[in-house]
Scaffold this motif. Structure first.
Motif, PDB file in Angstrom:
ATOM      1  N   GLY A 290     -39.774 -48.269  -7.960  1.00  0.00           N
ATOM      2  CA  GLY A 290     -38.741 -47.287  -8.322  1.00  0.00           C
ATOM      3  C   GLY A 290     -39.125 -46.386  -9.476  1.00  0.00           C
ATOM      4  O   GLY A 290     -38.277 -45.659  -9.993  1.00  0.00           O
ATOM      5  N   SER A 291     -40.390 -46.416  -9.899  1.00  0.00           N
ATOM      6  CA  SER A 291     -40.724 -45.656 -11.110  1.00  0.00           C
ATOM      7  C   SER A 291     -40.833 -44.161 -10.837  1.00  0.00           C
ATOM      8  O   SER A 291     -41.099 -43.716  -9.723  1.00  0.00           O
ATOM      9  CB  SER A 291     -42.020 -46.176 -11.728  1.00  0.00           C
ATOM     10  OG  SER A 291     -43.117 -45.815 -10.921  1.00  0.00           O
ATOM     11  N   TRP A 292     -40.587 -43.409 -11.881  1.00  0.00           N
ATOM     12  CA  TRP A 292     -40.758 -41.952 -11.858  1.00  0.00           C
ATOM     13  C   TRP A 292     -41.132 -41.513 -13.271  1.00  0.00           C
ATOM     14  O   TRP A 292     -40.502 -41.946 -14.236  1.00  0.00           O
ATOM     15  CB  TRP A 292     -39.454 -41.268 -11.433  1.00  0.00           C
ATOM     16  CG  TRP A 292     -39.537 -39.782 -11.558  1.00  0.00           C
ATOM     17  CD1 TRP A 292     -39.992 -38.900 -10.616  1.00  0.00           C
ATOM     18  CD2 TRP A 292     -39.174 -38.986 -12.697  1.00  0.00           C
ATOM     19  NE1 TRP A 292     -39.934 -37.624 -11.096  1.00  0.00           N
ATOM     20  CE2 TRP A 292     -39.435 -37.643 -12.371  1.00  0.00           C
ATOM     21  CE3 TRP A 292     -38.661 -39.286 -13.972  1.00  0.00           C
ATOM     22  CZ2 TRP A 292     -39.207 -36.594 -13.264  1.00  0.00           C
ATOM     23  CZ3 TRP A 292     -38.435 -38.241 -14.866  1.00  0.00           C
ATOM     24  CH2 TRP A 292     -38.702 -36.907 -14.503  1.00  0.00           C
ATOM     25  N   PHE A 293     -42.167 -40.688 -13.394  1.00  0.00           N
ATOM     26  CA  PHE A 293     -42.506 -40.082 -14.682  1.00  0.00           C
ATOM     27  C   PHE A 293     -42.699 -38.605 -14.465  1.00  0.00           C
ATOM     28  O   PHE A 293     -43.289 -38.188 -13.470  1.00  0.00           O
ATOM     29  CB  PHE A 293     -43.780 -40.704 -15.280  1.00  0.00           C
ATOM     30  CG  PHE A 293     -43.497 -41.992 -16.002  1.00  0.00           C
ATOM     31  CD1 PHE A 293     -43.416 -42.032 -17.380  1.00  0.00           C
ATOM     32  CD2 PHE A 293     -43.260 -43.165 -15.282  1.00  0.00           C
ATOM     33  CE1 PHE A 293     -43.112 -43.215 -18.046  1.00  0.00           C
ATOM     34  CE2 PHE A 293     -42.969 -44.348 -15.941  1.00  0.00           C
ATOM     35  CZ  PHE A 293     -42.893 -44.368 -17.326  1.00  0.00           C
ATOM     36  N   GLY A 294     -42.174 -37.794 -15.353  1.00  0.00           N
ATOM     37  CA  GLY A 294     -42.334 -36.354 -15.194  1.00  0.00           C
ATOM     38  C   GLY A 294     -41.531 -35.611 -16.233  1.00  0.00           C
ATOM     39  O   GLY A 294     -41.136 -36.181 -17.253  1.00  0.00           O
ATOM     40  N   HIS A 295     -41.304 -34.323 -15.939  1.00  0.00           N
ATOM     41  CA  HIS A 295     -40.575 -33.466 -16.867  1.00  0.00           C
ATOM     42  C   HIS A 295     -39.180 -33.177 -16.359  1.00  0.00           C
ATOM     43  O   HIS A 295     -39.007 -32.804 -15.211  1.00  0.00           O
ATOM     44  CB  HIS A 295     -41.333 -32.146 -17.055  1.00  0.00           C
ATOM     45  CG  HIS A 295     -42.014 -32.086 -18.375  1.00  0.00           C
ATOM     46  ND1 HIS A 295     -43.270 -32.593 -18.594  1.00  0.00           N
ATOM     47  CD2 HIS A 295     -41.571 -31.604 -19.573  1.00  0.00           C
ATOM     48  CE1 HIS A 295     -43.586 -32.424 -19.869  1.00  0.00           C
ATOM     49  NE2 HIS A 295     -42.586 -31.835 -20.483  1.00  0.00           N
ATOM     50  N   VAL A 296     -38.204 -33.353 -17.234  1.00  0.00           N
ATOM     51  CA  VAL A 296     -36.838 -32.946 -16.930  1.00  0.00           C
ATOM     52  C   VAL A 296     -36.653 -31.567 -17.575  1.00  0.00           C
ATOM     53  O   VAL A 296     -37.214 -31.301 -18.649  1.00  0.00           O
ATOM     54  CB  VAL A 296     -35.835 -33.980 -17.478  1.00  0.00           C
ATOM     55  CG1 VAL A 296     -34.399 -33.529 -17.258  1.00  0.00           C
ATOM     56  CG2 VAL A 296     -36.066 -35.337 -16.815  1.00  0.00           C
ATOM     57  N   ALA A 297     -35.857 -30.720 -16.916  1.00  0.00           N
ATOM     58  CA  ALA A 297     -35.722 -29.325 -17.373  1.00  0.00           C
ATOM     59  C   ALA A 297     -34.819 -29.224 -18.599  1.00  0.00           C
ATOM     60  O   ALA A 297     -33.725 -28.668 -18.556  1.00  0.00           O
ATOM     61  CB  ALA A 297     -35.188 -28.460 -16.232  1.00  0.00           C
ATOM     62  N   VAL A 298     -35.269 -29.832 -19.690  1.00  0.00           N
ATOM     63  CA  VAL A 298     -34.513 -29.808 -20.936  1.00  0.00           C
ATOM     64  C   VAL A 298     -35.495 -29.780 -22.096  1.00  0.00           C
ATOM     65  O   VAL A 298     -36.615 -30.283 -21.986  1.00  0.00           O
ATOM     66  CB  VAL A 298     -33.572 -31.047 -21.037  1.00  0.00           C
ATOM     67  CG1 VAL A 298     -34.330 -32.352 -20.976  1.00  0.00           C
ATOM     68  CG2 VAL A 298     -32.700 -30.989 -22.290  1.00  0.00           C
ATOM     69  N   GLN A 299     -35.077 -29.180 -23.192  1.00  0.00           N
ATOM     70  CA  GLN A 299     -35.901 -29.188 -24.399  1.00  0.00           C
ATOM     71  C   GLN A 299     -34.966 -29.339 -25.591  1.00  0.00           C
ATOM     72  O   GLN A 299     -34.017 -28.577 -25.714  1.00  0.00           O
ATOM     73  CB  GLN A 299     -36.694 -27.872 -24.490  1.00  0.00           C
ATOM     74  CG  GLN A 299     -37.885 -27.890 -25.440  1.00  0.00           C
ATOM     75  CD  GLN A 299     -37.493 -27.778 -26.907  1.00  0.00           C
ATOM     76  OE1 GLN A 299     -36.669 -26.943 -27.256  1.00  0.00           O
ATOM     77  NE2 GLN A 299     -38.046 -28.630 -27.744  1.00  0.00           N
ATOM     78  N   PRO A 300     -35.145 -30.347 -26.463  1.00  0.00           N
ATOM     79  CA  PRO A 300     -36.156 -31.400 -26.375  1.00  0.00           C
ATOM     80  C   PRO A 300     -35.742 -32.489 -25.384  1.00  0.00           C
ATOM     81  O   PRO A 300     -34.622 -32.460 -24.872  1.00  0.00           O
ATOM     82  CB  PRO A 300     -36.167 -31.965 -27.798  1.00  0.00           C
ATOM     83  CG  PRO A 300     -34.761 -31.786 -28.255  1.00  0.00           C
ATOM     84  CD  PRO A 300     -34.281 -30.491 -27.635  1.00  0.00           C
ATOM     85  N   GLY A 301     -36.679 -33.422 -25.178  1.00  0.00           N
ATOM     86  CA  GLY A 301     -36.394 -34.529 -24.268  1.00  0.00           C
ATOM     87  C   GLY A 301     -36.978 -34.292 -22.893  1.00  0.00           C
ATOM     88  O   GLY A 301     -36.578 -34.962 -21.934  1.00  0.00           O
ATOM     89  N   GLY A 302     -37.923 -33.355 -22.788  1.00  0.00           N
ATOM     90  CA  GLY A 302     -38.500 -33.033 -21.481  1.00  0.00           C
ATOM     91  C   GLY A 302     -39.222 -34.188 -20.814  1.00  0.00           C
ATOM     92  O   GLY A 302     -38.905 -34.571 -19.681  1.00  0.00           O
ATOM     93  N   PRO A 303     -40.218 -34.795 -21.497  1.00  0.00           N
ATOM     94  CA  PRO A 303     -40.958 -35.877 -20.830  1.00  0.00           C
ATOM     95  C   PRO A 303     -40.101 -37.143 -20.736  1.00  0.00           C
ATOM     96  O   PRO A 303     -39.603 -37.626 -21.749  1.00  0.00           O
ATOM     97  CB  PRO A 303     -42.164 -36.126 -21.748  1.00  0.00           C
ATOM     98  CG  PRO A 303     -42.081 -35.144 -22.857  1.00  0.00           C
ATOM     99  CD  PRO A 303     -40.719 -34.547 -22.861  1.00  0.00           C
ATOM    100  N   GLN A 304     -39.903 -37.627 -19.533  1.00  0.00           N
ATOM    101  CA  GLN A 304     -39.059 -38.807 -19.339  1.00  0.00           C
ATOM    102  C   GLN A 304     -39.702 -39.707 -18.295  1.00  0.00           C
ATOM    103  O   GLN A 304     -40.546 -39.263 -17.517  1.00  0.00           O
ATOM    104  CB  GLN A 304     -37.663 -38.410 -18.814  1.00  0.00           C
ATOM    105  CG  GLN A 304     -36.841 -37.540 -19.743  1.00  0.00           C
ATOM    106  CD  GLN A 304     -36.185 -38.297 -20.887  1.00  0.00           C
ATOM    107  OE1 GLN A 304     -36.058 -39.528 -20.856  1.00  0.00           O
ATOM    108  NE2 GLN A 304     -35.780 -37.576 -21.915  1.00  0.00           N
ATOM    109  N   GLY A 305     -39.273 -40.948 -18.277  1.00  0.00           N
ATOM    110  CA  GLY A 305     -39.772 -41.863 -17.247  1.00  0.00           C
ATOM    111  C   GLY A 305     -38.762 -42.948 -16.946  1.00  0.00           C
ATOM    112  O   GLY A 305     -37.848 -43.209 -17.734  1.00  0.00           O
TER     113      GLY A 305
END
Ligand SMILES: Nc1nc2c(c(=O)[nH]1)N[C@H]1C(S)=C(S)[C@@H](COP(=O)(O)OP(=O)(O)OC[C@H]3O[C@@H](n4cnc5c(N)ncnc54)[C@H](O)[C@@H]3O)O[C@H]1N2
Ligand code: MOO
Length: 407
Positions: A274-289
């Motif tokens: 179920g893992s996911w790592f990537g960028h969410v369209a927000v700044q700050p806090g973009g890199p999430q997993g």
């Protein structure tokens, strides 16, 4: 791979909800009502008492037989008074027809009386002698039942006070106390583990403020939390996650998710079911997993936040607070509103930008600090988060922005 804010909110909520549902299948805990300050009831609670416990007055006034005042609107009716009744008194003697009992708010109603007339609707407008023997005049008729609080009108003895699943709010505590309930069965609370990663935290080069921030948030939601620090060592992190999964329901990590050479969280959690790592369209806090760690017969979710302190604070507000507050039986949202900006700003295209601000006495919102995600002290001086929509790149002073209250 990129993702919208809404999609990540939903994904985190789904993981946390599943963890909360699984945790709710653990045996309930019996706790004293005074200590049941978070979470939800595991079983329905029945009242041991009528609430209120006795018929009483809703006003400072005169208890009467309504029938005695039937013609008071045509010709004023004067009645002799009996002794005063105040809150805390025993139930007074039966009220004879043709008399009025001066009665204070919350005082027990004399048997026989069926209405209360507030003192300000009588003449001379005071209560007369405490022991009775005065006269009071009424100029209006009164309906039976007026200004009475009947025994059991809130809840009757034996009736359900709160259902299973009801949140243990301060109002719930009050309802349980007034219903004569001393202990309740509470659904076990979601247990959080916070894992801060980074060699700089272990050496002390950088104080681990993220753990304190996340633990404080958990405590403020009433959720139990433990905090842990690991260096950038995948084997140590893997071993810690395995261990934490045994007695925790959600694990939140900070740091080690971006593009460097030592992204320990990403190395360990990416690729788990179920893992996911990537960028969410927000700044700050973009890199999430996101990911999971197996514990016995189930997977424990791991929510991986970036390491920058402001990114952690903003990520918590966007992604974790709604899901955790729901599980904790707390209100999930922050007060929000819109205001005119006191100054212009620019914002990166394609991302929700979350700035820190203060609401002025003039109702305008001014920015606190720059956009940088290391500016944790200026975050603490802010009282609102300012949300600049994804496709907005510039705003002028006077333009309207949405804000969420954080302090
Ligand atoms: N080449 C790229 N570099 C970076 C990117 C990128 O997309 N490409 N994203 C940047 C953004 S945005 C963020 S946010 C950070 C996220 O990085 P990590 O999650 O890997 O975090 P770290 O590198 O471990 O730490 C970042 C920063 O935060 C401090 N930190 C970490 N943990 C704590 C803690 N517990 N308490 C206080 N401060 C902490 C750490 O010392 C670093 O200064 O990556 C950017 N880079
Ligand atoms: O998105 Mo990072 O979280 O700016 O600092």
């Amino acid at each position: 791979m990129g993702r919208s804010v809404d999609e990540h909110v939903r994904e985190v909520a789904t993981l946390v909800r599943a963890a909360a549902q699984r945790r709710a299948t653990d045996p309930p805990e019996t706790v004293a009502v005074s200590a049941a300050l978070a979470g939800r009831l595991a079983t329905p609670v029945r009242s041991r008492l009528d609430v209120p416990g006795f018929d009483n007055s809703q006003m400072d006034g005169f208890a009467v037989h309504a029938e005695d005042l039937a013609r008071a609107g045509v010709t004023p009716v004067t009645l002799p008074t009996v002794a005063h009744v105040v809150a805390g008194d025993a139930v007074p003697p039966r009220l004879d027809p043709g008399t009025a009992a001066p009665i204070m708010t919350g005082a027990p109603l004399p048997p026989g009386a069926d209405a209360v007339v507030p003192v300000e609707r009588t003449r001379p407008g005071d209560f007369g002698p405490v022991e009775g023997g005065g006269l009071v005049e009424f100029g209006e008729a009164v309906e039976p039942g007026t200004f009475l609080r009947r025994a059991g009108s809130d809840v009757e003895a034996g009736a359900t006070v709160l259902e299973a699943g009801a949140p243990l709010t301060p109002a719930a505590i009050g309802a349980l106390v007034v219903s004569g309930v001393a202990e309740v069965e509470v659904a076990p609370l979601l247990r959080l583990a916070v894992v801060a990663t980074g060699a700089e935290l272990v050496t002390g080069a950088v104080p681990d403020s993220n753990s304190s921030v996340l633990a404080a948030h958990a405590v403020s939601l009433g959720l139990p939390v433990t905090t842990h620090v690991v260096p950038d060592d995948p084997a140590l992190l893997r071993e810690l996650l395995d261990r934490l999964a045994v007695e925790h329901d959600v694990i939140v990590t900070t740091g080690g998710v971006s593009a460097g050479t030592r992204e320990v969280v990403r190395q360990v959690v990416e690729g788990t079911p179920g893992s996911w790592f990537g960028h969410v369209a927000v700044q700050p806090g973009g890199p999430q997993g996101l990911g999971t760690v197996r514990s016995g017969d189930h997977d424990v979710p791991i929510i991986c936040l970036p390491g920058n302190p402001v990114s952690v604070l903003v990520s918590f507000e966007l992604f974790l607070r709604p899901a955790l507050a729901q599980a904790a039986g707390r209100v999930a949202w922050r007060p929000s509103g819109t205001s005119a900006l006191a100054e212009p700003l620019t914002s990166p295209p394609g991302r929700l930008q979350v700035r820190r601000g203060r609401l002025g006495d003039d109702g305008r919102v001014s920015l606190v600090g720059e956009a940088g995600s290391h500016l944790a002290v200026s975050y603490a001086r802010a009282d609102v988060l300012v949300l600049v929509p994804e496709h907005t790149t510039e705003l002028d002073a006077g333009d309207t922005v949405e804000w969420w209250r954080i302090a």
